[in-house]
Every structure is written in C-alpha cells, then in structure tokens.
Scaffold this active site. Structure first.
Site, PDB file in Angstrom:
ATOM      1  N   SER A  11     -94.354  21.019  23.824  1.00  0.00           N
ATOM      2  CA  SER A  11     -93.875  19.752  24.007  1.00  0.00           C
ATOM      3  C   SER A  11     -92.199  20.194  23.658  1.00  0.00           C
ATOM      4  CB  SER A  11     -94.036  18.623  23.138  1.00  0.00           C
ATOM      5  OG  SER A  11     -94.185  19.166  21.620  1.00  0.00           O
ATOM      6  N   GLY A  12     -91.782  21.336  23.777  1.00  0.00           N
ATOM      7  CA  GLY A  12     -90.392  21.826  23.759  1.00  0.00           C
ATOM      8  C   GLY A  12     -89.564  21.629  25.035  1.00  0.00           C
ATOM      9  N   LYS A  33     -99.941  20.245  19.711  1.00  0.00           N
ATOM     10  CA  LYS A  33    -100.814  20.227  18.403  1.00  0.00           C
ATOM     11  C   LYS A  33    -100.345  19.286  17.465  1.00  0.00           C
ATOM     12  CE  LYS A  33     -99.375  24.796  16.831  1.00  0.00           C
ATOM     13  NZ  LYS A  33    -100.083  26.107  16.341  1.00  0.00           N
ATOM     14  N   ASN A  40     -89.679  23.906  18.499  1.00  0.00           N
ATOM     15  CA  ASN A  40     -88.646  24.941  18.100  1.00  0.00           C
ATOM     16  C   ASN A  40     -87.394  24.316  18.785  1.00  0.00           C
ATOM     17  OD1 ASN A  40     -89.778  26.718  16.471  1.00  0.00           O
ATOM     18  ND2 ASN A  40     -90.278  28.163  17.963  1.00  0.00           N
ATOM     19  N   GLU A 112     -70.179  32.666  21.012  1.00  0.00           N
ATOM     20  CA  GLU A 112     -71.398  33.175  20.335  1.00  0.00           C
ATOM     21  C   GLU A 112     -71.407  34.547  20.483  1.00  0.00           C
ATOM     22  OE1 GLU A 112     -74.933  30.920  20.611  1.00  0.00           O
ATOM     23  OE2 GLU A 112     -74.057  29.045  19.744  1.00  0.00           O
ATOM     24  N   HIS A 226     -83.103  36.402  13.577  1.00  0.00           N
ATOM     25  CA  HIS A 226     -81.627  35.755  13.394  1.00  0.00           C
ATOM     26  C   HIS A 226     -81.089  36.113  12.264  1.00  0.00           C
ATOM     27  CE1 HIS A 226     -78.531  32.984  13.518  1.00  0.00           C
ATOM     28  NE2 HIS A 226     -78.868  32.495  14.796  1.00  0.00           N
ATOM     29  N   ARG A 272     -77.383  40.095  18.109  1.00  0.00           N
ATOM     30  CA  ARG A 272     -78.043  39.653  16.932  1.00  0.00           C
ATOM     31  C   ARG A 272     -78.850  41.017  16.419  1.00  0.00           C
ATOM     32  NH1 ARG A 272     -80.330  33.824  19.118  1.00  0.00           N
ATOM     33  NH2 ARG A 272     -78.365  32.609  18.716  1.00  0.00           N
ATOM     34  N   HIS A 329     -86.923  35.026  14.559  1.00  0.00           N
ATOM     35  CA  HIS A 329     -86.292  33.836  15.598  1.00  0.00           C
ATOM     36  C   HIS A 329     -86.805  33.886  16.653  1.00  0.00           C
ATOM     37  CE1 HIS A 329     -83.183  31.223  16.411  1.00  0.00           C
ATOM     38  NE2 HIS A 329     -82.796  31.863  17.486  1.00  0.00           N
ATOM     39  N   ARG A 364     -82.546  38.959  23.217  1.00  0.00           N
ATOM     40  CA  ARG A 364     -82.180  37.764  23.823  1.00  0.00           C
ATOM     41  C   ARG A 364     -80.560  37.590  23.504  1.00  0.00           C
ATOM     42  NH1 ARG A 364     -81.411  32.571  22.182  1.00  0.00           N
ATOM     43  NH2 ARG A 364     -82.569  32.725  20.665  1.00  0.00           N
TER      44      ARG A 364
END
Length: 521
Positions: A11-12, A33, A40, A112, A226, A272, A329, A364
């Site tokens: 459900s993200g 669930k 997240n 970023e 992260h 990162r 992360h 990423r």
C-alpha cells in the site's frame, strides 16, 4: 473462491500509483499486512526528484542517476524514469497534488546528495511521502477494495502463471484470492537490519514470495544505508532527511571536525554509500558522529517531522548537533522485471522497491525512489490493462515436504538474531570471512523446505521469520559472488570496482541454486 481482476500486494506509493492508473479499467483489490496508510512511502521525508526547472534538464538528471549508480544502471530504464517523471508530476499537480512553493509561487526545489541541480520537490516540508500517499488514497476512495491486516503468504502458480495469492489474517484464517494479474509492491528488506529507516514491516516478504514462486531475483547484494538516522537511547530513532544537509547541515565528530571535507568533491552531499562508509569508519575508530544543523535557517519550521522526532526522543535541537548513525534504507535489487514491471512469471508484476528495474544500479540517487514508484507504477498499470488471462482452472497444490516444515519451525531464530547477523556480516562493509560465516548460519535452517512447502499451517510470525531467512540468504550469497566493491556493496577484501562487471547482474532462481542441497547443512 474469491476473484478479482487485479491483486496488488502492498500500500505504498508504487502500489497506490498502479491502482490509480488501473481502477477505471479493472477491478482492483489491494492487500496490506497492516494498515493502508502504514508504509515506507508514508515515512519518506525527502522529496521527489524531477527536472521541472527551466535551469534543469532530463539529461542532467540521467547523468546524476548513472553516476550515483556506479555505471551499473539499465540506461534505458533510467531514461524512462527521468523523462516520464516530470510528466507524471505535472499530471498529478493538475489533479490536485500540491508541493511546497516559494514566496513568489514558484516550486521550491531542494538540493540533495549526488544532484548537481536543485530538483527535489517537497510537500509539507519533510512530509512528502505522507502527502502523496494521502493524495492517492483520497483519489482511490470508493474505487478499489483495500483489505487491511491480511498478510499474503504465498503466490499461487499454475502452469507457469501467477493466478492469485494465498493470505492469512491475524486470527490465523487462510484464504485464496484469484486474479488475472498480481502486482507485487511489498517494499524492501531494510527491517532485516538492527538500524533501519524503514517501517518494521519491511522484512523482505516480497523477495521471498517471488523466490518461492520461481521468479528471477537480481542485484540483492546492493543495499543502501542512509547516512543519517537519529541515534537515541542506543537505537535508530528515525530518519533525518538528506534535505537537511541540502540546506547546509554538515557531519562532524565530537570535536567539531568535518568528516566529509577531504573524502569527496561534493563533501556532505556525496552519494549515500560514500557518506555512510565515512561515518562507519569514524565510528569504528571510536568517534561519535553528529549532524551539525547550526547553519540551517529556521530548521524547526523547514523540517517539522524532524523537530517532532527530536522532541519525542528528548534531543534538544537548540544545541545545533544531532547524534546520528547510518541505517539500512533501500534495496536496489529485487524481483527482476522489464520496463513495464513484468517478472519472469507470466501474470506476475513487481513495482517499487521490491522490483529490480535497473534504474538505481548499485546505489540509488536521493529522492529517486518515490519517482520510480510513480513512473513504473504507471507503466505497470498500462501493461496490466492489456493483460488477458486464460480461464481459471484450479487444482490443489500438493503440500510437499510438509512434515519437514513442521519440524523446522521448532528451531526458528528470533528476528533480532537475523538482524544481528545481517548488520554484523552483511552490512556497510563486508568481507569473505564474514559473508561465509553468515551463509553457514543461514544454511543451518532447512531453506529448501521453506521454498518447496506450503506455509499455510504456520503463524504469520513464523512465516515472517522464514521469509527473512530466505531473503537474508539471498543477499548474503549474492554479496559473496560479487568480488568487487560497487555502490551499496562494499567488500574490504575487494575494495575496487571491476569495469568488466559493469552490466553483470547476479541473478537467483530456486532451480539454478539447487536449494534442495541446503537441507544437508
């Protein structure tokens, strides 16, 4: 027997995006669930990277993504991501999604790590994920069925095709749901580590489900850590968005020494993996590391979620220094898919962090995760709309090795034991000795029984542990096979990248690995 046209697991943002572009064409049922708004994605404090500024260009975003991914990216997938992303963002803004703006009404674009341009859109300061999830849930209200608190424990495969899912609710009741297409959007596996930015539910379920069904798994050795988790009472209390460093915060030791000054040209905004290893190195020498936020203008107002997090854990922001620790992360690999989310199993799709699209390569780029869910969720929806399933012909699946599985669960480890093994031996820095130890630890359990047996007679807690064991073994054995350092996979015994491995993906299938031999361990 319960039937629908499309089943989505998760459900993200990736799951909800797929449903958003499908609900006018197909009957959609979403399984989560826990609760529909627990994911997240909802925790994502960062933003969405998109080249929407006149001073920016998709080619620049493309190059930054490839550079962060250490040249391991699928370039076609990256181009789809950065070219389609701005179109989807504008489409959603026209539909009512709002992002933060400057006083003149222009979009406020943040900076970023790894980005050469200011291209990060935020909503609610550091509550972008929450805003997007709420927007999508509102759009889907009354149009899709969302079943909460029901855990998918198995993908139903018949004649090489995924035809549905088997679920279990908190009361232990098992149900079967059938559909023309199943979309896995179950997130990653960072919850398998002691320090994690993820929701506690991110325990590698999607990877294990797909692996047990026979799907190809790829690049799972690439785990992103992260750099900045708030460290309080000996635990990782929550994520400090990279956007805070984008606004001027820097990493320092207890004596004020800046740790990134001579490590990378981008210093505190380096990719990162580089920042996380620099912090790890300082901590291994006995130093404490802090995020110095004294240069961030109106930090409380700019980052309300961070202010709330600090207050909740008794950290005084007025000191200007926040204690931090790196935490697991994001998973760059996952269920191997094409550019429309199709897996190696007919009728089964995967989107979001559970999928290996190739866009992230070995590491990423910041704020590309929500963008991936949006772009590839929409692409998967388009492919599913064209899906034509054959008539459903049900047959009972034999419960192979069922006696073995019942014996095996008597000796399952605690979740904390798995987290300790992963953090100690399959973490930020790895070597062959530690990986071999972790591999043998995982193989003391009958993994072949976990793959080949039905788990429906087990509790949700037992199934969660089994899925964590399978995912942990997959990550560990993949990390052993990659004898180089690249992005989120760092081997102290092989500290350099091998250019001839540039496009090589380490794939895993249950047949290829001959998992039946594991039962001997």
């Amino acid at each position: 027997m319960m039937e629908t046209e499309v089943i989505i697991v998760g459900s993200g943002v990736a799951a909800l995006t797929t449903a958003y572009y499908l609900h006018e064409h197909k009957n959609v049922t979403i399984f989560t669930k826990t609760k529909k708004d627990e994911s997240n994605s909802r925790l994502a404090q960062g933003g969405v990277a998109a080249s929407v500024s006149p001073e920016d260009d998709w080619r620049c975003h493309f190059e930054d993504t490839i550079a962060a991914g250490c040249q391991h990216n699928d370039e076609k997938a990256v181009e789809l991501l950065v070219r389609e992303g701005p179109k989807r963002i504008r489409e959603w803004m026209n539909a009512g999604l709002t992002f933060d703006v400057n006083q003149d009404g222009s979009l406020h674009l943040g900076q970023e790590g790894g980005h050469r341009k200011r291209r990060i859109l935020h909503a609610g300061g550091d509550q972008t994920g929450r805003t997007i999830v709420s927007f999508l849930l509102e759009k889907l209200k009354g149009h899709v069925a969302i079943i909460e608190g029901e855990c998918v424990i198995e993908l139903i495969i018949q004649h090489g095709r995924c035809i549905g899912v088997k679920t279990k609710n908190p009361l232990g009741q098992t149900s079967c749901y059938y559909a023309g297409a199943v979309v896995l959007a179950a997130g990653g596996c960072a919850g398998m580590y002691a320090f994690s930015s993820n929701a506690a539910t991110a325990t590698g379920d999607g990877i294990a489900l797909a692996y047990r069904a026979g799907a190809v798994i790829a690049d799972v050795e690439f785990i992103q850590f992260h750099p900045t988790m708030l460290f309080a009472a000996g635990k990782a209390a929550g994520l400090i968005s990279e956007a805070v460093r984008g606004e001027g915060a820097v990493l320092v030791t207890e004596d004020g020494r800046r740790i990134m000054e001579h490590i990378h040209p981008l210093q505190d905004l380096a990719p990162r993996d580089i920042v996380a290893r620099a912090i790890y190195d300082e901590m291994s020498k006995g130093h404490h590391v802090y995020l110095d936020i004294s240069a961030v203008h109106r930090c409380h107002e700019r980052f309300p979620a961070l202010a709330h997090l600090c207050a909740e854990h008794g950290i005084d922001m007025e000191t200007g220094r926040l204690p931090i620790v790196p935490g697991a992360h994001f998973l760059m690999g996952g269920v191997f898919v094409n550019d429309c989310g199709q897996t190696s199993i007919q009728g089964l799709y995967a989107v979001g962090e559970v999928a290996c699209t190739g866009v992230h390569g070995a590491n990423r780029l910041a704020s590309n995760s929500l963008l991936e869910g949006i772009v590839f969720g929409a692409r998967a929806a388009e492919a599913v709309r064209k899906e034509t399933a054959p008539p459903l012909q049900l047959r009972k699946r034999p419960n192979d090795m069922q006696s073995d599985i019942k014996k095996a669960v008597r000796n399952l480890p605690e979740i904390t034991a798995i987290q300790t093994i992963m953090s100690t031996y399959v973490g930020i820095v790895r070597d062959e000795q530690g990986l071999q130890y972790a591999k043998k630890w995982f193989e003391q359990f009958p993994l072949s029984a976990f793959v080949d047996s039905s788990l429906e007679d087990l509790s949700i807690e037992e199934i969660t542990v089994i899925h964590m064991l399978l995912a942990g073994w997959l990550i560990t054995t993949s990390a052993l096979q990659r004898t180089e350092s690249r992005g989120g996979h760092y081997r102290s015994d092989y500290p350099f990248a091998r250019e001839q491995w540039k496009k090589r993906r380490i794939c895993r299938t249950k047949n290829e690995l001959n998992v039946t031999s594991m039962a001997e361990h």
